[in-house]
Design a protein around this motif. Sequence first.
Motif, PDB file in Angstrom:
ATOM      1  N   GLY A 294       0.877  -1.278  -0.018  1.00  0.00           N
ATOM      2  CA  GLY A 294       0.122  -0.054   0.140  1.00  0.00           C
ATOM      3  C   GLY A 294       0.877   1.287   0.104  1.00  0.00           C
ATOM      4  N   SER A 295       1.849   1.351   0.834  1.00  0.00           N
ATOM      5  CA  SER A 295       2.997   2.467   0.730  1.00  0.00           C
ATOM      6  C   SER A 295       4.322   1.910   0.985  1.00  0.00           C
ATOM      7  CB  SER A 295       2.359   3.224   1.930  1.00  0.00           C
ATOM      8  OG  SER A 295       3.247   4.231   2.184  1.00  0.00           O
ATOM      9  N   SER A 296       5.313   2.506   0.379  1.00  0.00           N
ATOM     10  CA  SER A 296       6.638   2.377   0.676  1.00  0.00           C
ATOM     11  C   SER A 296       7.017   2.641   1.790  1.00  0.00           C
ATOM     12  CB  SER A 296       7.360   2.986  -0.407  1.00  0.00           C
ATOM     13  OG  SER A 296       7.500   4.437  -0.481  1.00  0.00           O
ATOM     14  N   ALA A 297       6.537   3.595   2.780  1.00  0.00           N
ATOM     15  CA  ALA A 297       6.734   4.141   3.835  1.00  0.00           C
ATOM     16  C   ALA A 297       5.676   3.601   5.038  1.00  0.00           C
ATOM     17  CB  ALA A 297       6.743   5.695   4.109  1.00  0.00           C
ATOM     18  N   MET A 298       4.509   3.323   4.635  1.00  0.00           N
ATOM     19  CA  MET A 298       3.732   3.052   5.765  1.00  0.00           C
ATOM     20  C   MET A 298       3.079   1.816   5.518  1.00  0.00           C
ATOM     21  SD  MET A 298       1.692   6.892   5.789  1.00  0.00           S
ATOM     22  CE  MET A 298       1.907   7.205   4.234  1.00  0.00           C
ATOM     23  N   ALA A 299       3.919   0.833   6.083  1.00  0.00           N
ATOM     24  CA  ALA A 299       3.322  -0.805   5.855  1.00  0.00           C
ATOM     25  C   ALA A 299       1.933  -1.026   6.125  1.00  0.00           C
ATOM     26  CB  ALA A 299       4.570  -1.573   6.647  1.00  0.00           C
ATOM     27  N   TYR A 300       1.401  -0.282   6.761  1.00  0.00           N
ATOM     28  CA  TYR A 300       0.079  -0.842   7.404  1.00  0.00           C
ATOM     29  C   TYR A 300      -1.107  -0.443   6.213  1.00  0.00           C
ATOM     30  CZ  TYR A 300      -0.219   4.120   8.680  1.00  0.00           C
ATOM     31  OH  TYR A 300      -0.229   5.514   8.717  1.00  0.00           O
ATOM     32  N   LYS A 301      -0.640   0.575   5.428  1.00  0.00           N
ATOM     33  CA  LYS A 301      -1.799   1.147   4.475  1.00  0.00           C
ATOM     34  C   LYS A 301      -2.114   0.061   3.451  1.00  0.00           C
ATOM     35  CE  LYS A 301      -2.020   5.224   3.222  1.00  0.00           C
ATOM     36  NZ  LYS A 301      -1.669   6.518   2.883  1.00  0.00           N
ATOM     37  N   ARG A 302      -3.463   0.272   3.221  1.00  0.00           N
ATOM     38  CA  ARG A 302      -4.221  -0.533   1.999  1.00  0.00           C
ATOM     39  C   ARG A 302      -4.859   0.450   1.366  1.00  0.00           C
ATOM     40  NH1 ARG A 302      -7.412  -6.136   3.287  1.00  0.00           N
ATOM     41  NH2 ARG A 302      -8.473  -6.339   1.211  1.00  0.00           N
ATOM     42  N   ASN A 303      -4.357   0.934   0.353  1.00  0.00           N
ATOM     43  CA  ASN A 303      -4.808   2.077  -0.552  1.00  0.00           C
ATOM     44  C   ASN A 303      -5.556   1.516  -1.660  1.00  0.00           C
ATOM     45  OD1 ASN A 303      -3.287   3.896   1.006  1.00  0.00           O
ATOM     46  ND2 ASN A 303      -1.530   3.818  -0.181  1.00  0.00           N
ATOM     47  N   PRO A 304      -6.647   2.064  -1.834  1.00  0.00           N
ATOM     48  CA  PRO A 304      -7.770   1.693  -2.917  1.00  0.00           C
ATOM     49  C   PRO A 304      -7.035   2.087  -4.490  1.00  0.00           C
ATOM     50  CG  PRO A 304      -8.556   4.015  -1.853  1.00  0.00           C
ATOM     51  CD  PRO A 304      -7.259   3.480  -1.270  1.00  0.00           C
ATOM     52  N   MET A 305      -5.873   1.518  -4.598  1.00  0.00           N
ATOM     53  CA  MET A 305      -4.881   2.004  -5.581  1.00  0.00           C
ATOM     54  C   MET A 305      -6.106   1.643  -7.335  1.00  0.00           C
ATOM     55  SD  MET A 305      -4.105  -1.031  -7.402  1.00  0.00           S
ATOM     56  CE  MET A 305      -2.799  -0.674  -8.294  1.00  0.00           C
ATOM     57  N   ARG A 306      -6.612   0.745  -7.189  1.00  0.00           N
ATOM     58  CA  ARG A 306      -7.307   0.267  -8.449  1.00  0.00           C
ATOM     59  C   ARG A 306      -8.473   1.450  -8.647  1.00  0.00           C
ATOM     60  NH1 ARG A 306      -5.557  -4.336  -6.246  1.00  0.00           N
ATOM     61  NH2 ARG A 306      -5.317  -6.127  -7.653  1.00  0.00           N
ATOM     62  N   ALA A 307      -9.052   1.979  -7.758  1.00  0.00           N
ATOM     63  CA  ALA A 307     -10.319   2.812  -7.764  1.00  0.00           C
ATOM     64  C   ALA A 307      -9.620   3.980  -8.120  1.00  0.00           C
ATOM     65  CB  ALA A 307     -10.991   2.981  -6.503  1.00  0.00           C
ATOM     66  N   GLU A 308      -8.332   4.482  -7.536  1.00  0.00           N
ATOM     67  CA  GLU A 308      -7.628   5.606  -7.891  1.00  0.00           C
ATOM     68  C   GLU A 308      -7.307   5.911  -9.227  1.00  0.00           C
ATOM     69  OE1 GLU A 308      -5.754   6.838  -3.519  1.00  0.00           O
ATOM     70  OE2 GLU A 308      -4.825   5.297  -4.671  1.00  0.00           O
ATOM     71  N   ARG A 309      -6.623   4.682  -9.710  1.00  0.00           N
ATOM     72  CA  ARG A 309      -6.108   4.421 -11.145  1.00  0.00           C
ATOM     73  C   ARG A 309      -7.413   4.704 -11.928  1.00  0.00           C
ATOM     74  NH1 ARG A 309      -2.401  -0.594 -12.698  1.00  0.00           N
ATOM     75  NH2 ARG A 309      -1.104   0.729 -11.280  1.00  0.00           N
ATOM     76  N   MET A 310      -8.454   4.097 -11.894  1.00  0.00           N
ATOM     77  CA  MET A 310      -9.447   4.109 -12.364  1.00  0.00           C
ATOM     78  C   MET A 310     -10.207   5.599 -12.662  1.00  0.00           C
ATOM     79  SD  MET A 310     -12.975   1.860 -12.493  1.00  0.00           S
ATOM     80  CE  MET A 310     -13.517   1.995 -10.778  1.00  0.00           C
ATOM     81  N   CYS A 311      -9.983   6.312 -11.724  1.00  0.00           N
ATOM     82  CA  CYS A 311     -10.380   7.718 -11.517  1.00  0.00           C
ATOM     83  C   CYS A 311      -9.484   8.489 -12.499  1.00  0.00           C
ATOM     84  CB  CYS A 311     -10.533   8.059 -10.132  1.00  0.00           C
ATOM     85  SG  CYS A 311     -11.967   7.842  -9.020  1.00  0.00           S
ATOM     86  N   SER A 312      -8.100   8.441 -12.051  1.00  0.00           N
ATOM     87  CA  SER A 312      -7.109   9.074 -12.965  1.00  0.00           C
ATOM     88  C   SER A 312      -7.160   8.984 -14.491  1.00  0.00           C
ATOM     89  CB  SER A 312      -5.573   8.644 -12.439  1.00  0.00           C
ATOM     90  OG  SER A 312      -4.780   9.305 -12.961  1.00  0.00           O
ATOM     91  N   LEU A 313      -7.394   7.874 -14.906  1.00  0.00           N
ATOM     92  CA  LEU A 313      -7.660   7.578 -16.345  1.00  0.00           C
ATOM     93  C   LEU A 313      -8.897   7.862 -16.847  1.00  0.00           C
ATOM     94  CD1 LEU A 313      -6.294   3.929 -16.484  1.00  0.00           C
ATOM     95  CD2 LEU A 313      -5.163   5.670 -17.490  1.00  0.00           C
ATOM     96  N   SER A 314      -9.919   8.049 -16.215  1.00  0.00           N
ATOM     97  CA  SER A 314     -11.370   8.585 -16.395  1.00  0.00           C
ATOM     98  C   SER A 314     -11.036  10.143 -16.541  1.00  0.00           C
ATOM     99  CB  SER A 314     -12.234   8.228 -15.297  1.00  0.00           C
ATOM    100  OG  SER A 314     -12.564   6.793 -15.380  1.00  0.00           O
ATOM    101  N   ARG A 315     -10.263  10.720 -15.925  1.00  0.00           N
ATOM    102  CA  ARG A 315      -9.970  12.095 -15.888  1.00  0.00           C
ATOM    103  C   ARG A 315      -9.470  12.365 -17.381  1.00  0.00           C
ATOM    104  NH1 ARG A 315      -7.096  13.259 -11.506  1.00  0.00           N
ATOM    105  NH2 ARG A 315      -8.738  12.551 -10.197  1.00  0.00           N
ATOM    106  N   TYR A 316      -8.641  11.444 -17.528  1.00  0.00           N
ATOM    107  CA  TYR A 316      -7.805  11.670 -19.034  1.00  0.00           C
ATOM    108  C   TYR A 316      -8.773  11.559 -20.142  1.00  0.00           C
ATOM    109  CZ  TYR A 316      -4.805  10.717 -22.837  1.00  0.00           C
ATOM    110  OH  TYR A 316      -3.899  10.798 -23.947  1.00  0.00           O
TER     111      TYR A 316
END
Length: 489
Positions: A294-316
């Motif tokens: 989830g994070s290179s620094a914060m090992a506990y994190k579980r980020n919603p990277m798929r949803a974030e990428r989907m939003c990013s490509l949608s914005r494009y």
Amino acid sequence: MADAESELLYDNPLIGRYASRAMAERWGPLRKFRTWRRLWLALAEAEHELGLPAAEGDSPRITKSHLEELKAHLDDVNLKRAAEHEKITRHDVMAHIETFREVLQEGARGVIHLGATSCYVTDNADLILMGESLDAICTSLASLIDSLGTFADQWKHEATLGFTHFQPAQLTTVGKRAVLWLYDLVLDLQELERRRDELPFRGAKGTTGTQASFLALFRGDHDKVRQLDQLVAKKMGFSQVFPVTGQTYSRKIDAQILDSLSGLGQSAHKWGSDLRLLAHRQEVDEPFESGQVGSSAMAYKRNPMRAERMCSLSRYLMGLPPMAAQTQATQWFERTLDDSAARRLYIPQAFLAADAILRIAINVANGLIVNRPIIAKNVREYLPYMATENVMMAAVRAGADRQHAHELVKKHSHAVTERIKQGIGVSTELFDLLKAEPAFAKVDFESVLIPRHFVGRAPEQVAEFLDTEINPIRKRYAGKLGQKSDLHV
């Protein structure tokens, strides 16, 4: 190009990271130029079948042996040789005509591009590739709708907090929220299918769209020129042609198609944003693999990277239609060439982005994780507030004054909210305070705290929506559903 050299060059992330190989190859150079050769063959075949006469006399200009020779060289496109020609001619179509001619016998060389202008191959090839891409996008979108529909059906009874203004409102269900996402996607599918099904072919229109060159070749036979237009389209898989064109087909078609693809981006972005908010609330998670970080620094994190990428490509994707609109608006008379360079970028990349978004969306839809204990906890926290209207009505039925009951609820709910904000109260205190009021003495408080009593017709709405909207799509795409998608990275 050698691997060592290619590593020095910019790599379009849509191809290297996000889109499918099939979509990337569809818009690749080899596929495009092979399509050009098929278009030249279709034109020559149609001219032959309509009896195109020679320059002098009535003997046919195009023979079956000419056509057989064209057919034998549809796929052996020499991209390196074409690049050498283009360096001299500064004209991509002429470069590929010369490259094609070099592998043909002298007689067949003269039947390539007969009566055509460059846009015969460039525009028609774009329409072929857009039609195929629209079909692929529709099929992937139908698979996404199918998977998300299964999710909605599975969770149609699961009560959850609804939100307006991102503030807790009345209860809904997890499945009902999913059909809100689904309905947007259904509308997108309807629009994309319409663009696919109504897409016309440019056909054989000549240099400025008047078909003058073909009319000269057929010695003034208007009927055969009309037939030529239709016959070429039929050979390339189209049932209709543009009724009129300039040198190019109307660039409004490009703008309309990009608008339709943008609609898919809008829906995917809204869904992705909702998933990111739900992940923050820990109610619904996207898939998370065992080795994922989830994070290179914060090992506990579980980020919603798929949803974030989907939003990013949608914005494009949503940012591309203005360029197509500007191209359409600035075409002078029968055409200008300032459309060419921009279209080479935004048309393929719109489809690559849409394809990439759907790859992510299908992956997410097939792996959504619903955290029922968290959802139930959040419902319990806010249910006392939501139940106050039912409590008031129960008190009124038992003889209490409605306005007096309303004032009591207002006073005590505000007091409890203030205590919660100070960190010293909980929502269940509200019912304790109301129970102490004589106006509510006859109310059975436990009977009004069952979550399913607050979701209205949400489960029934899900079932009805799946039956009327989703099942017809499943039937329409039978045999093509069930796509699975692994992310490249």
